[in-house]
Design an enzyme around this catalytic site. Structure first.
Site, PDB file in Angstrom:
ATOM      1  N   CYS A   1     -24.914 -47.981 -10.823  1.00 14.91           N
ATOM      2  CA  CYS A   1     -25.395 -48.988 -11.760  1.00 14.91           C
ATOM      3  C   CYS A   1     -26.492 -48.335 -12.578  1.00 14.91           C
ATOM      4  O   CYS A   1     -27.505 -47.921 -12.054  1.00 14.91           O
ATOM      5  CB  CYS A   1     -25.948 -50.176 -10.984  1.00 14.91           C
ATOM      6  SG  CYS A   1     -26.699 -51.413 -12.018  1.00 14.91           S
TER       7      CYS A   1
ATOM      8  N   THR B   1     -46.111 -30.099   2.089  1.00 11.25           N
ATOM      9  CA  THR B   1     -46.523 -30.402   3.462  1.00 11.25           C
ATOM     10  C   THR B   1     -45.420 -31.170   4.173  1.00 11.25           C
ATOM     11  O   THR B   1     -44.828 -32.085   3.604  1.00 11.25           O
ATOM     12  CB  THR B   1     -47.836 -31.224   3.436  1.00 11.25           C
ATOM     13  OG1 THR B   1     -48.826 -30.420   2.795  1.00 11.25           O
ATOM     14  CG2 THR B   1     -48.297 -31.583   4.834  1.00 11.25           C
TER      15      THR B   1
ATOM     16  N   GLY C   1     -31.348 -38.606   6.396  1.00  7.15           N
ATOM     17  CA  GLY C   1     -31.776 -39.371   7.575  1.00  7.15           C
ATOM     18  C   GLY C   1     -31.331 -40.826   7.593  1.00  7.15           C
ATOM     19  O   GLY C   1     -30.917 -41.348   8.629  1.00  7.15           O
ATOM     20  N   HIS C   2     -31.402 -41.485   6.425  1.00  6.07           N
ATOM     21  CA  HIS C   2     -31.235 -42.946   6.458  1.00  6.07           C
ATOM     22  C   HIS C   2     -29.786 -43.409   6.578  1.00  6.07           C
ATOM     23  O   HIS C   2     -29.531 -44.608   6.691  1.00  6.07           O
ATOM     24  CB  HIS C   2     -31.930 -43.601   5.251  1.00  6.07           C
ATOM     25  CG  HIS C   2     -31.277 -43.375   3.925  1.00  6.07           C
ATOM     26  ND1 HIS C   2     -30.632 -44.371   3.249  1.00  6.07           N
ATOM     27  CD2 HIS C   2     -31.195 -42.284   3.141  1.00  6.07           C
ATOM     28  CE1 HIS C   2     -30.197 -43.898   2.090  1.00  6.07           C
ATOM     29  NE2 HIS C   2     -30.525 -42.627   2.010  1.00  6.07           N
TER      30      HIS C   2
ATOM     31  N   GLN D   1     -22.421 -38.450   4.279  1.00  5.75           N
ATOM     32  CA  GLN D   1     -21.693 -39.603   4.836  1.00  5.75           C
ATOM     33  C   GLN D   1     -20.985 -39.268   6.145  1.00  5.75           C
ATOM     34  O   GLN D   1     -20.730 -40.166   6.947  1.00  5.75           O
ATOM     35  CB  GLN D   1     -20.678 -40.146   3.825  1.00  5.75           C
ATOM     36  CG  GLN D   1     -21.307 -40.806   2.611  1.00  5.75           C
ATOM     37  CD  GLN D   1     -22.022 -42.127   2.927  1.00  5.75           C
ATOM     38  OE1 GLN D   1     -21.826 -42.740   3.976  1.00  5.75           O
ATOM     39  NE2 GLN D   1     -22.876 -42.563   2.016  1.00  5.75           N
TER      40      GLN D   1
ATOM     41  N   GLY E   1     -31.475 -36.554   0.686  1.00  6.15           N
ATOM     42  CA  GLY E   1     -30.189 -35.892   0.516  1.00  6.15           C
ATOM     43  C   GLY E   1     -30.037 -35.428  -0.936  1.00  6.15           C
ATOM     44  O   GLY E   1     -29.495 -34.359  -1.201  1.00  6.15           O
ATOM     45  N   THR E   2     -30.523 -36.245  -1.852  1.00  6.40           N
ATOM     46  CA  THR E   2     -30.440 -35.891  -3.277  1.00  6.40           C
ATOM     47  C   THR E   2     -31.148 -34.566  -3.543  1.00  6.40           C
ATOM     48  O   THR E   2     -30.634 -33.698  -4.248  1.00  6.40           O
ATOM     49  CB  THR E   2     -31.083 -37.015  -4.132  1.00  6.40           C
ATOM     50  OG1 THR E   2     -30.368 -38.227  -3.876  1.00  6.40           O
ATOM     51  CG2 THR E   2     -31.043 -36.695  -5.611  1.00  6.40           C
TER      52      THR E   2
ATOM     53  N   ASN F   1     -18.415 -41.165  -0.283  1.00  6.00           N
ATOM     54  CA  ASN F   1     -19.248 -42.338   0.025  1.00  6.00           C
ATOM     55  C   ASN F   1     -18.617 -43.657  -0.405  1.00  6.00           C
ATOM     56  O   ASN F   1     -18.986 -44.718   0.093  1.00  6.00           O
ATOM     57  CB  ASN F   1     -20.627 -42.195  -0.630  1.00  6.00           C
ATOM     58  CG  ASN F   1     -20.548 -41.799  -2.080  1.00  6.00           C
ATOM     59  OD1 ASN F   1     -20.017 -40.749  -2.428  1.00  6.00           O
ATOM     60  ND2 ASN F   1     -21.056 -42.656  -2.946  1.00  6.00           N
TER      61      ASN F   1
HETATM   62  C1  LIG Z   1     -22.470 -38.609  -0.412  1.00  7.78           C
HETATM   63  C2  LIG Z   1     -23.932 -38.799  -0.693  1.00  7.78           C
HETATM   64  N1  LIG Z   1     -24.659 -37.754  -1.101  1.00  7.78           N
HETATM   65  C3  LIG Z   1     -25.963 -37.855  -1.360  1.00  7.78           C
HETATM   66  C4  LIG Z   1     -26.618 -39.055  -1.212  1.00  7.78           C
HETATM   67  C5  LIG Z   1     -28.077 -39.125  -1.510  1.00  7.78           C
HETATM   68  O1  LIG Z   1     -28.843 -39.134  -0.324  1.00  7.78           O
HETATM   69  P1  LIG Z   1     -30.327 -39.740  -0.363  1.00  7.78           P
HETATM   70  O2  LIG Z   1     -30.186 -41.220  -0.438  1.00  7.78           O
HETATM   71  O3  LIG Z   1     -30.943 -39.275   0.926  1.00  7.78           O
HETATM   72  O4  LIG Z   1     -31.000 -39.161  -1.546  1.00  7.78           O
HETATM   73  C6  LIG Z   1     -25.905 -40.188  -0.808  1.00  7.78           C
HETATM   74  C7  LIG Z   1     -26.557 -41.505  -0.703  1.00  7.78           C
HETATM   75  O5  LIG Z   1     -26.010 -42.506  -1.073  1.00  7.78           O
HETATM   76  C8  LIG Z   1     -24.528 -40.056  -0.524  1.00  7.78           C
HETATM   77  O6  LIG Z   1     -23.781 -41.101  -0.126  1.00  7.78           O
END
Ligand SMILES: Cc1ncc(COP(=O)(O)O)c(C=O)c1O
Length: 386
Positions: free
Chosen positions: A328, A240, A203-204, A182, A69-70, A154
């Site tokens: 943190c 890939t 995904g997680h 979220q 997601g990042t 989040n």
């Molecule tokens: C709102 C939000 N955006 C982005 C992320 C980042 O996602 P990832 O852990 O897949 O990098 C998170 C993960 O905590 C999140 O809560």
């Protein structure tokens, strides 16, 4: 007995997803290869893309697989900024309560690309002010490259008015991205109905694998890439394909939507039980974002006179896993920027805990947590006085 109340951090991988990942790990073939092995792997991958697209309500070609997601957030924010900059737009608008995956690239764009970043304020419930968006656009729309506001926060679970933001922005032709990491799989979400330019998923957070994300990017709306190489994913995300995680992601999506309504109702009722238990047993505690529309599973509570780290560790010692919700950095706990933006002081922000509930939690988990909390609070307060 261990009680996991940290589903906003990560979720247990659903069994069907684990099986799908294991199956795909054994499949030989680079999905970009033209031979039979490659084509077979590609077929699985495209099937996964179609499944996800159906549930996100977008076209399959609008899905770009990323490593997290990042990464999707970074690709969206930087890419949309660069696209806008090519047309003389230098302003990035984000909310003050974004995840660091948006806050930090925005800071990077300021430091390295000369971007002007404007932060949207939130009220004491953690909600952005649509009038601020209207006002900003009425004066500076021509300068704005991108607006990025998360779908749900989040730390507090507060849901933002994304379709209203898109409606305002579309009058001026300004691109809107939303981090839906979220909210996807927790509340109804449709990319096409929202009318967004781009959206981020991970995904997680929904019972899928770690290390797989998605940038949903409107068809025909291309942006400069962060990664250059093999030209995969519309040349926006070379690399890939991580076929096992992609197939696992799609399986988790299918699973979550099988029981979407019953899971949401169950999680929401556990949240209500936890919140009313906190109110009944700990009258000086308060729930952050209480009056706003929130995700079913997140409870962010402030316990005056305590330190959140101490609380977290004491609860952990009793077998309950939750979170302080804040970042943190190098072992130093900072007060949450989300709670500070909602009007907390450093001290009250540092006295807050996030409990995040998932479908695998039970009424006993909540009852046990509520049973433990008063004694844990007394010990945390005593430790705080020392
Ligand atoms: C709102 C939000 N955006 C982005 C992320 C980042 O996602 P990832 O852990 O897949 O990098 C998170 C993960 O905590 C999140 O809560």
């Amino acid at each position: 007995m261990a009680i996991y109340l940290d589903h906003a951090a990560t979720t247990p991988m659903v069994e069907a997803c684990t099986q799908a990942v294991i199956r795909q790990l054994k499949v030989l073939g680079n999905p970009s290869s033209l031979h039979t092995f490659g084509r077979a792997a590609r077929k699985e991958l495209e099937r996964a893309r179609e499944i996800i697209a159906r549930h996100v309500d977008c076209h399959p070609s609008e899905i770009i697989f990323t490593g997290s997601g990042t990464e999707a957030d970074n690709t969206a924010l930087k890419g949309l900024f660069w696209r806008g900059k090519a047309h003389g737009r230098n302003v990035v608008v984000i909310s003050a309560i974004e995840h660091h995956a948006i806050l930090d690239p925005a800071q990077w764009l300021t430091d390295h690309e000369g971007a002007e970043v404007i932060l949207l304020d939130v009220d004491s419930n953690g909600l952005i002010n649509l009038n601020q968006v209207r006002e900003l656009l009425s004066h500076r729309a021509d300068e704005i490259a991108v607006i990025s506001v998360m779908s749900a926060n989040n730390e507090t679970g507060v849901i933002q008015p994304i379709s209203e933001i898109v409606e305002i922005a579309s009058d001026y032709g300004v691109a809107v991205h939303s981090d839906a990491v979220q909210s996807f799989g927790k509340v109804p979400l449709s990319f096409s109905k929202l009318g967004l330019t781009a959206m981020t998923l991970s995904g997680h957070k929904i019972g899928g694998p770690l290390g797989i994300g998605i940038l949903v990017l409107r068809k025909g709306f291309d942006i400069p890439a962060l990664l250059h190489g093999g030209g995969q994913e519309r040349d926006i995300r070379s690399g890939t394909f991580n076929a096992p995680s992609i197939v696992g992601f799609a399986t988790a999506v299918e699973e979550i939507f099988l029981d979407f309504v019953s899971h949401s109702l169950k999680v929401a009722s556990l949240r209500v039980a936890l919140e009313s238990g906190i109110a009944a047993k700990m009258p000086d505690a308060y729930i952050n974002g209480l009056s706003a529309d929130r995700l079913p599973g997140i409870v962010n509570a402030t316990f005056p006179g305590t330190e959140s780290d101490t609380l977290l560790l004491l609860l952990d010692a009793e077998g309950v896993a939750c979170s302080t919700g804040s970042a943190c950095s190098a072992g130093v706990q900072r007060p949450s920027h989300v709670l500070l933006a909602m009007g907390h002081t450093d001290v009250s922000a540092r006295s807050s805990l996030r409990f995040s509930i998932g479908p695998s939690n039970t009424a006993e988990d909540i009852a046990q947590t509520l049973k433990l909390l008063p004694a844990v609070l007394t010990r945390a307060r005593a430790a705080n006085l020392r």
